[in-house]
Design a protein around this motif. Structure first.
Motif, PDB file in Angstrom:
ATOM      1  N   GLN A 135      24.717  43.890  33.041  1.00 23.25           N
ATOM      2  CA  GLN A 135      25.502  42.599  33.159  1.00 23.25           C
ATOM      3  C   GLN A 135      26.569  43.095  32.586  1.00 23.25           C
ATOM      4  OE1 GLN A 135      25.328  39.586  34.895  1.00 23.25           O
ATOM      5  NE2 GLN A 135      23.100  39.983  34.773  1.00 23.25           N
ATOM      6  N   PHE A 136      28.277  42.887  33.779  1.00 18.95           N
ATOM      7  CA  PHE A 136      29.704  42.966  33.115  1.00 18.95           C
ATOM      8  C   PHE A 136      30.831  41.947  32.681  1.00 18.95           C
ATOM      9  CE2 PHE A 136      33.962  44.298  35.584  1.00 18.95           C
ATOM     10  CZ  PHE A 136      33.687  45.885  34.850  1.00 18.95           C
ATOM     11  N   VAL A 137      30.387  42.649  31.702  1.00 18.27           N
ATOM     12  CA  VAL A 137      30.942  41.302  30.415  1.00 18.27           C
ATOM     13  C   VAL A 137      31.706  41.209  30.018  1.00 18.27           C
ATOM     14  CG1 VAL A 137      28.882  40.413  29.926  1.00 18.27           C
ATOM     15  CG2 VAL A 137      29.855  42.166  28.869  1.00 18.27           C
ATOM     16  N   PHE A 138      32.753  40.750  29.566  1.00 15.16           N
ATOM     17  CA  PHE A 138      34.183  41.010  28.962  1.00 15.16           C
ATOM     18  C   PHE A 138      34.034  42.025  27.406  1.00 15.16           C
ATOM     19  CE2 PHE A 138      35.428  37.502  31.264  1.00 15.16           C
ATOM     20  CZ  PHE A 138      36.609  38.497  31.909  1.00 15.16           C
ATOM     21  N   THR A 139      34.600  42.652  26.875  1.00 22.40           N
ATOM     22  CA  THR A 139      34.306  43.370  25.728  1.00 22.40           C
ATOM     23  C   THR A 139      34.810  42.296  24.775  1.00 22.40           C
ATOM     24  OG1 THR A 139      36.624  44.171  25.523  1.00 22.40           O
ATOM     25  CG2 THR A 139      34.879  45.314  26.696  1.00 22.40           C
ATOM     26  N   SER A 140      34.578  42.414  23.531  1.00 19.24           N
ATOM     27  CA  SER A 140      34.512  42.022  22.572  1.00 19.24           C
ATOM     28  C   SER A 140      36.304  42.106  21.806  1.00 19.24           C
ATOM     29  CB  SER A 140      34.587  42.934  21.049  1.00 19.24           C
ATOM     30  OG  SER A 140      34.205  43.694  20.291  1.00 19.24           O
ATOM     31  N   ASP A 141      36.694  43.518  22.326  1.00 20.48           N
ATOM     32  CA  ASP A 141      38.364  43.300  22.294  1.00 20.48           C
ATOM     33  C   ASP A 141      39.432  42.418  23.183  1.00 20.48           C
ATOM     34  OD1 ASP A 141      37.876  45.487  24.357  1.00 20.48           O
ATOM     35  OD2 ASP A 141      39.133  46.257  22.826  1.00 20.48           O
ATOM     36  N   SER A 142      39.096  42.063  24.514  1.00 19.57           N
ATOM     37  CA  SER A 142      39.376  41.335  25.565  1.00 19.57           C
ATOM     38  C   SER A 142      39.551  39.607  24.722  1.00 19.57           C
ATOM     39  CB  SER A 142      38.405  40.777  26.311  1.00 19.57           C
ATOM     40  OG  SER A 142      38.155  41.784  26.614  1.00 19.57           O
ATOM     41  N   THR A 143      41.347  39.453  24.832  1.00 22.02           N
ATOM     42  CA  THR A 143      42.432  38.353  24.488  1.00 22.02           C
ATOM     43  C   THR A 143      42.346  37.579  25.690  1.00 22.02           C
ATOM     44  OG1 THR A 143      44.039  39.855  24.425  1.00 22.02           O
ATOM     45  CG2 THR A 143      42.744  39.754  22.622  1.00 22.02           C
ATOM     46  N   CYS A 144      42.304  38.216  27.208  1.00 22.39           N
ATOM     47  CA  CYS A 144      42.414  37.269  28.361  1.00 22.39           C
ATOM     48  C   CYS A 144      41.004  37.393  29.475  1.00 22.39           C
ATOM     49  CB  CYS A 144      43.490  37.992  28.795  1.00 22.39           C
ATOM     50  SG  CYS A 144      44.060  36.876  30.567  1.00 22.39           S
ATOM     51  N   THR A 145      40.816  36.520  30.443  1.00 21.40           N
ATOM     52  CA  THR A 145      39.796  36.342  30.919  1.00 21.40           C
ATOM     53  C   THR A 145      40.402  36.671  32.674  1.00 21.40           C
ATOM     54  OG1 THR A 145      39.668  34.072  31.134  1.00 21.40           O
ATOM     55  CG2 THR A 145      37.892  34.947  29.495  1.00 21.40           C
ATOM     56  N   PHE A 146      41.824  36.773  32.510  1.00 20.46           N
ATOM     57  CA  PHE A 146      42.081  36.057  34.450  1.00 20.46           C
ATOM     58  C   PHE A 146      41.437  37.399  34.447  1.00 20.46           C
ATOM     59  CE2 PHE A 146      45.565  37.554  37.630  1.00 20.46           C
ATOM     60  CZ  PHE A 146      45.211  36.756  37.410  1.00 20.46           C
ATOM     61  N   ARG A 147      41.175  37.797  36.026  1.00 26.10           N
ATOM     62  CA  ARG A 147      40.970  38.502  36.498  1.00 26.10           C
ATOM     63  C   ARG A 147      40.444  37.593  38.010  1.00 26.10           C
ATOM     64  NH1 ARG A 147      37.331  34.869  36.138  1.00 26.10           N
ATOM     65  NH2 ARG A 147      35.133  34.915  36.321  1.00 26.10           N
ATOM     66  N   ILE A 148      40.692  38.285  39.008  1.00 22.80           N
ATOM     67  CA  ILE A 148      40.420  37.209  40.751  1.00 22.80           C
ATOM     68  C   ILE A 148      40.115  39.077  41.782  1.00 22.80           C
ATOM     69  CG2 ILE A 148      41.436  36.407  42.536  1.00 22.80           C
ATOM     70  CD1 ILE A 148      43.726  35.273  41.334  1.00 22.80           C
ATOM     71  N   TYR A 149      39.352  39.155  41.711  1.00 24.18           N
ATOM     72  CA  TYR A 149      38.407  39.743  43.220  1.00 24.18           C
ATOM     73  C   TYR A 149      39.360  39.879  44.689  1.00 24.18           C
ATOM     74  CZ  TYR A 149      35.253  41.103  39.265  1.00 24.18           C
ATOM     75  OH  TYR A 149      34.845  41.668  38.204  1.00 24.18           O
ATOM     76  N   SER A 150      39.754  40.683  45.626  1.00 21.57           N
ATOM     77  CA  SER A 150      40.049  40.699  46.594  1.00 21.57           C
ATOM     78  C   SER A 150      39.521  40.279  47.423  1.00 21.57           C
ATOM     79  CB  SER A 150      40.666  42.211  47.311  1.00 21.57           C
ATOM     80  OG  SER A 150      39.305  42.726  47.062  1.00 21.57           O
ATOM     81  N   ASN A 151      37.700  40.042  47.265  1.00 17.56           N
ATOM     82  CA  ASN A 151      37.359  39.219  48.435  1.00 17.56           C
ATOM     83  C   ASN A 151      36.496  37.696  48.091  1.00 17.56           C
ATOM     84  OD1 ASN A 151      36.057  40.162  46.115  1.00 17.56           O
ATOM     85  ND2 ASN A 151      33.649  41.037  47.310  1.00 17.56           N
ATOM     86  N   ALA A 152      37.360  37.512  46.986  1.00 20.05           N
ATOM     87  CA  ALA A 152      36.690  35.898  46.270  1.00 20.05           C
ATOM     88  C   ALA A 152      37.170  34.454  47.616  1.00 20.05           C
ATOM     89  CB  ALA A 152      38.312  35.884  45.115  1.00 20.05           C
ATOM     90  N   LEU A 153      36.818  34.916  48.821  1.00 17.06           N
ATOM     91  CA  LEU A 153      38.032  33.986  49.856  1.00 17.06           C
ATOM     92  C   LEU A 153      37.016  34.235  50.372  1.00 17.06           C
ATOM     93  CD1 LEU A 153      41.300  32.475  48.952  1.00 17.06           C
ATOM     94  CD2 LEU A 153      39.546  31.179  47.793  1.00 17.06           C
ATOM     95  N   LEU A 154      35.771  35.218  50.850  1.00 18.77           N
ATOM     96  CA  LEU A 154      35.164  36.063  51.358  1.00 18.77           C
ATOM     97  C   LEU A 154      33.746  34.777  52.161  1.00 18.77           C
ATOM     98  CD1 LEU A 154      34.435  38.086  53.680  1.00 18.77           C
ATOM     99  CD2 LEU A 154      32.909  38.895  51.830  1.00 18.77           C
ATOM    100  N   ARG A 155      33.537  33.263  51.284  1.00 16.60           N
ATOM    101  CA  ARG A 155      32.980  32.746  51.999  1.00 16.60           C
ATOM    102  C   ARG A 155      33.879  31.876  52.618  1.00 16.60           C
ATOM    103  NH1 ARG A 155      32.484  31.370  45.648  1.00 16.60           N
ATOM    104  NH2 ARG A 155      34.442  30.480  45.864  1.00 16.60           N
ATOM    105  N   TYR A 156      34.997  32.214  53.263  1.00 14.68           N
ATOM    106  CA  TYR A 156      35.615  31.040  53.585  1.00 14.68           C
ATOM    107  C   TYR A 156      36.527  31.265  54.496  1.00 14.68           C
ATOM    108  CZ  TYR A 156      35.638  28.307  49.486  1.00 14.68           C
ATOM    109  OH  TYR A 156      34.884  27.867  48.302  1.00 14.68           O
ATOM    110  N   ASN A 157      36.026  32.828  55.463  1.00 12.00           N
ATOM    111  CA  ASN A 157      35.954  33.730  56.188  1.00 12.00           C
ATOM    112  C   ASN A 157      37.153  34.462  55.818  1.00 12.00           C
ATOM    113  OD1 ASN A 157      33.782  33.855  57.449  1.00 12.00           O
ATOM    114  ND2 ASN A 157      33.894  32.237  58.586  1.00 12.00           N
ATOM    115  N   LYS A 158      37.850  34.434  54.444  1.00 10.17           N
ATOM    116  CA  LYS A 158      39.221  35.385  54.812  1.00 10.17           C
ATOM    117  C   LYS A 158      38.823  36.471  54.100  1.00 10.17           C
ATOM    118  CE  LYS A 158      43.311  35.411  52.457  1.00 10.17           C
ATOM    119  NZ  LYS A 158      44.242  35.657  52.939  1.00 10.17           N
ATOM    120  N   ARG A 159      39.104  37.429  54.903  1.00  8.69           N
ATOM    121  CA  ARG A 159      38.291  39.414  54.453  1.00  8.69           C
ATOM    122  C   ARG A 159      38.912  39.492  53.268  1.00  8.69           C
ATOM    123  NH1 ARG A 159      38.262  43.399  59.427  1.00  8.69           N
ATOM    124  NH2 ARG A 159      36.566  41.473  59.798  1.00  8.69           N
ATOM    125  N   SER A 160      39.857  39.380  52.833  1.00 10.58           N
ATOM    126  CA  SER A 160      40.741  40.005  51.565  1.00 10.58           C
ATOM    127  C   SER A 160      41.450  39.343  51.269  1.00 10.58           C
ATOM    128  CB  SER A 160      40.927  41.374  51.694  1.00 10.58           C
ATOM    129  OG  SER A 160      41.000  42.028  50.758  1.00 10.58           O
TER     130      SER A 160
END
Length: 116
Positions: free
Chosen positions: A42-67
């Motif tokens: 599983q791709f998980v945050f490390t113990s020294d991570s202090t933030c959780t901000f992330r956006i993948y370029s294909n996050a809106l693919l389910r709405y037919n926005k390619r990238s």
């Protein structure tokens, strides 16, 4: 390349290339959000991570926005929202909606707001 400041912790948001489910994608993430694979793959945050901000370029693919491009991420970080062009299931109809950052999903569509 630094795209802007993180809306959660104020750190720099950077662009990284990654592979998601066998497809190449870009990951826009805070420099303080570090992830790695654990024992169960599983791709998980490390113990020294202090933030959780992330956006993948294909996050809106389910709405037919390619990238989602780096310019859109810059505008999202500067303005707090962006206007995105989405398409219907068949791909023939198009419509515009606002998108904002979301703690859980990275980016969310404001379905109730109308774009001008």
């Amino acid at each position: 390349m630094i795209l802007g400041k993180c809306p959660y912790c104020g750190g720099d948001v950077i662009e990284r290339k990654t592979v998601v489910r066998g497809k190449k994608a870009k990951l826009y993430t805070c420099e303080n959000a570090r992830k790695e694979y654990d024992d169960s793959e599983q791709f998980v945050f490390t113990s020294d991570s202090t933030c959780t901000f992330r956006i993948y370029s294909n996050a809106l693919l389910r709405y037919n926005k390619r990238s989602i491009g780096s310019n859109e991420i810059k505008n999202l970080l500067n303005d707090g929202q962006i206007k995105v062009r989405l398409h219907g299931r068949s791909g023939s109809s198009e419509y515009f909606k606002y998108a904002i950052t979301d703690k859980e999903y990275g980016i969310s569509i404001l379905w109730d707001e109308e774009c001008d």
